[in-house]
Design a protein around this motif. Sequence first.
Motif, short mmCIF file in Angstrom:
data_model
loop_
_atom_site.label_atom_id
_atom_site.label_comp_id
_atom_site.label_asym_id
_atom_site.label_seq_id
_atom_site.Cartn_x
_atom_site.Cartn_y
_atom_site.Cartn_z
N MET A 107 84.97 25.49 97.46
CA MET A 107 85.33 24.25 96.78
C MET A 107 86.79 23.89 97.04
SD MET A 107 83.98 21.86 94.92
CE MET A 107 82.59 22.47 93.97
N LEU B 250 88.24 14.05 94.02
CA LEU B 250 86.97 14.60 94.44
C LEU B 250 87.18 15.97 95.06
CD1 LEU B 250 83.91 14.10 94.92
CD2 LEU B 250 84.55 13.15 97.16
N GLU B 251 86.29 16.91 94.71
CA GLU B 251 86.28 18.22 95.33
C GLU B 251 84.91 18.46 95.95
OE1 GLU B 251 87.36 21.18 92.47
OE2 GLU B 251 89.49 20.78 92.67
N VAL C 8 74.66 15.85 96.74
CA VAL C 8 74.55 17.29 96.93
C VAL C 8 73.25 17.58 97.68
CG1 VAL C 8 74.25 19.51 95.77
CG2 VAL C 8 75.92 17.87 94.91
N ASN D 270 82.40 21.35 98.23
CA ASN D 270 82.12 22.63 98.87
C ASN D 270 81.14 22.34 99.99
OD1 ASN D 270 81.67 25.25 99.65
ND2 ASN D 270 80.65 25.89 97.77
N GLU E 134 78.26 21.57 97.03
CA GLU E 134 78.70 21.23 95.68
C GLU E 134 79.62 20.02 95.76
OE1 GLU E 134 79.69 24.80 92.96
OE2 GLU E 134 80.08 25.57 94.98
N LYS E 135 79.67 19.28 94.63
CA LYS E 135 80.50 18.08 94.60
C LYS E 135 80.90 17.84 93.15
CE LYS E 135 80.31 13.30 96.31
NZ LYS E 135 79.43 12.31 96.99
N GLN E 136 82.21 17.66 92.91
CA GLN E 136 82.64 17.42 91.54
C GLN E 136 83.99 16.69 91.53
OE1 GLN E 136 83.03 21.44 89.99
NE2 GLN E 136 85.20 21.53 90.48
N GLN E 137 84.29 16.09 90.39
CA GLN E 137 85.59 15.46 90.17
C GLN E 137 86.50 16.48 89.50
OE1 GLN E 137 86.64 12.45 91.08
NE2 GLN E 137 84.69 11.78 91.95
N ALA E 138 87.60 16.80 90.16
CA ALA E 138 88.55 17.75 89.58
C ALA E 138 89.42 17.05 88.55
CB ALA E 138 89.43 18.35 90.67
#
Length: 458
Positions: free
Chosen positions: A260, A199-200, A279, A202, A299-303
């Motif tokens: 991020m 998980l990443e 988010v 910002n 922001e939120k994402q799977q790296a």
Amino acid sequence: MTDRRLPLRRTLPVGLAVSLLMAGAGVPVQAQSLKPAAGLQRAAAPAATRTVDYIVALVNSEPVTNFDVRQRLLRLEQQASAQGKALPARDELVKQVLEQLIVERALIQQATEQGIKVDEATVGQAEQNIAAQNQLSVEEFRRRVVSEGLDPNKLRNDLRNQVLLQRLRDREINARVSVSEAEIDAYIRERQNASVGALELNLGHVLIQVPENASADQVRELQAKAEGVAQRLRAGADLAAQAREFSQGAEAAGGGLMGMRPVARLPELFVQATQSLPVGGVAGPVRSAAGFHVLKVVEKQQAPVPELSVTQSRARHILLRPGVRLSQDEAIARLTGYRQQIASGQATFEALAAQFSNDGSARQGGDLGWVSPGQFVPEFEQVMNALRPGEMSQPVVSRFGVHLIRLEERRQAVLSEREQREIARDLVREQKADDAVSAWTDEVRGRAFVEYREAPQP
């Protein structure tokens, strides 16, 4: 093969900025660059902004003056203007610059107590590097600095202090941070077993600091202030405006954004408070030793799991080492002439390298072979990385001399097991060093006795 002592990174680079040192100290990263290139085209500050000098704060009895604040603020505003970056309101920026100077004073005092010194030759090399990066001689650079309303002697002293701080950081963090083989194994195993990327996040961050030995009434008042920020953010208030008005965190000048990052590189307190939020969600206030934190998930994402390959480069260079018979300015002029000869077809890069280069690679026409990221010193590698295959650089000054670089080609290369472990070691060390730097600067700032005098009037 080339003499690998030339471009290889064997020691940490001489620092021309202290952003890593200041990252945990509650001052804006933008306020820490000493490289004045971005502002070199601006005119001198209006005479009306120049005020009588006086002491604004004492750090363990050592003064921070209004002149110190004014010079740092001027550099920051010139750079921000040239780069098109927004700054917080001037009153808030002045407070942040003063806090930065206070932390630097405390760190420099610690370096002096430990007997760390920086000689004139090292300071001179740092000044030459900045001048060369701006395609100027040292004298031209000094004249340009004066034309901007900056004091060249003060700038030179700042360079000395930054080298001093870098050496202090190296000593302190090297002593605090070590990476075991078991930690490398665990890191590789974690990445290999991950079915999805890590998980990443910002995060937007507003910090309301709580002073040491604050009374119960002060704590309640500051908590209420933080709760007000949280309520306004949940109601749709602008994060940047709230951060610039209320935050005392390092990200305030950038609108409160932390950028991020993988959750492994965020404070555990922040991750626990925000990882389950969508988010736009707001967490806090949450309490730490520093104060009350209000956090917004921007922001939120799977790296993705990183590929086990790297981009390698193959370049040639011609190296001239300045000395008794060859000044740095003369070396730059010669390499500029070689560049023109090559570009016009009057000579080949290989032939000039073989005839004039002061490096062991001269026998191979300056060929440095295939290299992975991190093998060259930063001042060389940064320029090389910006080139396209077949493109030549302008003369580049490094700690080894002056270079003319031509990038030959790039490729993707699969990493060996040993290389994978070295990369894992660097990543684990980087994660641990971030925490160590933050904790260390907080310790030094906490031990310092600071007496505020008159308010700055820059």
